[in-house]
Design a protein around this motif. Structure first.
Motif, PDB file in Angstrom:
ATOM      1  N   ALA A 190     -43.377 -90.369  71.873  1.00  0.00           N
ATOM      2  CA  ALA A 190     -42.460 -89.275  71.574  1.00  0.00           C
ATOM      3  C   ALA A 190     -41.440 -89.238  72.706  1.00  0.00           C
ATOM      4  N   LYS A 191     -40.203 -88.961  72.360  1.00  0.00           N
ATOM      5  CA  LYS A 191     -39.153 -88.953  73.375  1.00  0.00           C
ATOM      6  C   LYS A 191     -39.411 -87.909  74.448  1.00  0.00           C
ATOM      7  N   LEU A 192     -40.074 -86.816  74.075  1.00  0.00           N
ATOM      8  CA  LEU A 192     -40.336 -85.758  75.051  1.00  0.00           C
ATOM      9  C   LEU A 192     -41.508 -86.081  75.969  1.00  0.00           C
ATOM     10  N   SER A 193     -42.229 -87.153  75.704  1.00  0.00           N
ATOM     11  CA  SER A 193     -43.418 -87.510  76.489  1.00  0.00           C
ATOM     12  C   SER A 193     -43.055 -88.284  77.756  1.00  0.00           C
ATOM     13  N   PRO A 194     -43.315 -87.736  78.941  1.00  0.00           N
ATOM     14  CA  PRO A 194     -43.051 -88.502  80.169  1.00  0.00           C
ATOM     15  C   PRO A 194     -43.804 -89.837  80.226  1.00  0.00           C
ATOM     16  N   HIS A 207     -38.130 -81.677  86.934  1.00  0.00           N
ATOM     17  CA  HIS A 207     -36.801 -81.359  87.448  1.00  0.00           C
ATOM     18  C   HIS A 207     -35.939 -80.666  86.394  1.00  0.00           C
ATOM     19  N   ALA A 208     -36.104 -81.054  85.126  1.00  0.00           N
ATOM     20  CA  ALA A 208     -35.315 -80.452  84.052  1.00  0.00           C
ATOM     21  C   ALA A 208     -35.668 -78.983  83.837  1.00  0.00           C
ATOM     22  N   LEU A 216     -37.486 -82.164  76.378  1.00  0.00           N
ATOM     23  CA  LEU A 216     -38.737 -81.466  76.673  1.00  0.00           C
ATOM     24  C   LEU A 216     -38.460 -80.087  77.256  1.00  0.00           C
ATOM     25  N   ALA A 217     -37.507 -79.993  78.176  1.00  0.00           N
ATOM     26  CA  ALA A 217     -37.159 -78.710  78.777  1.00  0.00           C
ATOM     27  C   ALA A 217     -36.632 -77.739  77.727  1.00  0.00           C
ATOM     28  N   ALA A 218     -35.801 -78.244  76.815  1.00  0.00           N
ATOM     29  CA  ALA A 218     -35.259 -77.388  75.762  1.00  0.00           C
ATOM     30  C   ALA A 218     -36.367 -76.871  74.859  1.00  0.00           C
ATOM     31  N   LEU A 219     -37.312 -77.745  74.507  1.00  0.00           N
ATOM     32  CA  LEU A 219     -38.443 -77.328  73.671  1.00  0.00           C
ATOM     33  C   LEU A 219     -39.271 -76.265  74.391  1.00  0.00           C
TER      34      LEU A 219
END
Length: 224
Positions: free
Chosen positions: A9-13, A171-172, A208-211
């Protein structure tokens, strides 16, 4: 020839760290998106591949399945690397890189996960200060670890590609104070110059930060 399939997933570090490593190695991946919020990782077909139901996961061209981002990136560089630059073949350097990978797994990503998980998945309305403090302590620990341009010496290694995915995500949400953590911020800025960094890592961290912000607001509205 078929490509290596990456379930992520794009949000997954951790998922982004695998994509960063693949780019650095010149490996083209076939991306299979997993929607964690929707529970794709809990479906039976995924559980057959990974009973631990975590992403990222790769299926190699020969059907080999590997999960855990740190295991995956070592597998990719060992099997497909044209040289050993990202994971040098000497015992001291590898020990240092392995230590950084464990630091990412046990400190950076773990602290981020423990902070975010209640909000993203369980409806929490809280942002516990002690967990925020632990994220800042992680900044301090990595800042104190960096003594050269990169985490291990003066060349990019798997240590950087793994840790920067977690750090960018923290950081985000909680911006790094450059005055408190100058070496850490300089390292992030150095990594951000990689040609593939923005599309793979920065955009995913921002997503991820937006979510996080959306879910926190939704949770608080529901709790009223």
């Amino acid at each position: 020839m078929s490509k290596i399939v990456l379930y992520t997933a794009k949000l997954s570090p951790p998922g982004r760290s695998v994509e960063l490593a693949a780019k650095a190695l010149g490996i083209e991946l076939e991306i299979h998106p997993i929607n964690l919020i929707a529970g794709d990782h809990l479906k039976s077909e995924f559980l057959k591949m990974n009973p631990q139901h975590t992403i990222p996961l790769i299926v190699d061209q020969d059907g080999t399945i590997v999960y855990d981002s740190h295991a995956i990136i070592i597998y990719l560089v060992t099997k497909y690397g044209k040289n050993d630059e990202l994971y040098p073949n000497d015992v001291v350097t590898r020990a240092k890189i392995n230590a950084a990978l464990h630091f990412d797994s046990g400190v950076l990503f773990a602290r981020l996960r423990f902070y975010l998980e209640p909000i993203l998945y369980y409806g929490s309305t809280e942002t516990p200060q002690d967990r925020i403090d632990y994220l800042h302590k992680a900044y301090q620990l990595l800042n104190d670890t960096i003594t050269s341009d990169y985490i291990v010496g003066n060349k990019l290694t798997l240590a950087d590609l793994s840790c920067v995915a977690s750090i960018a995500s923290i950081h985000a949400i909680f911006p790094i104070d450059k005055t408190k953590y100058p070496k850490l911020m300089a390292w992030v800025e150095r990594l951000s110059e990689l040609p593939y960094y923005k599309a793979i890592n920065q955009e995913g961290a921002e997503e991820l930060a937006a979510l996080y912000h959306v879910k926190l607001q939704e949770n608080r509205q529901k709790a009223k």
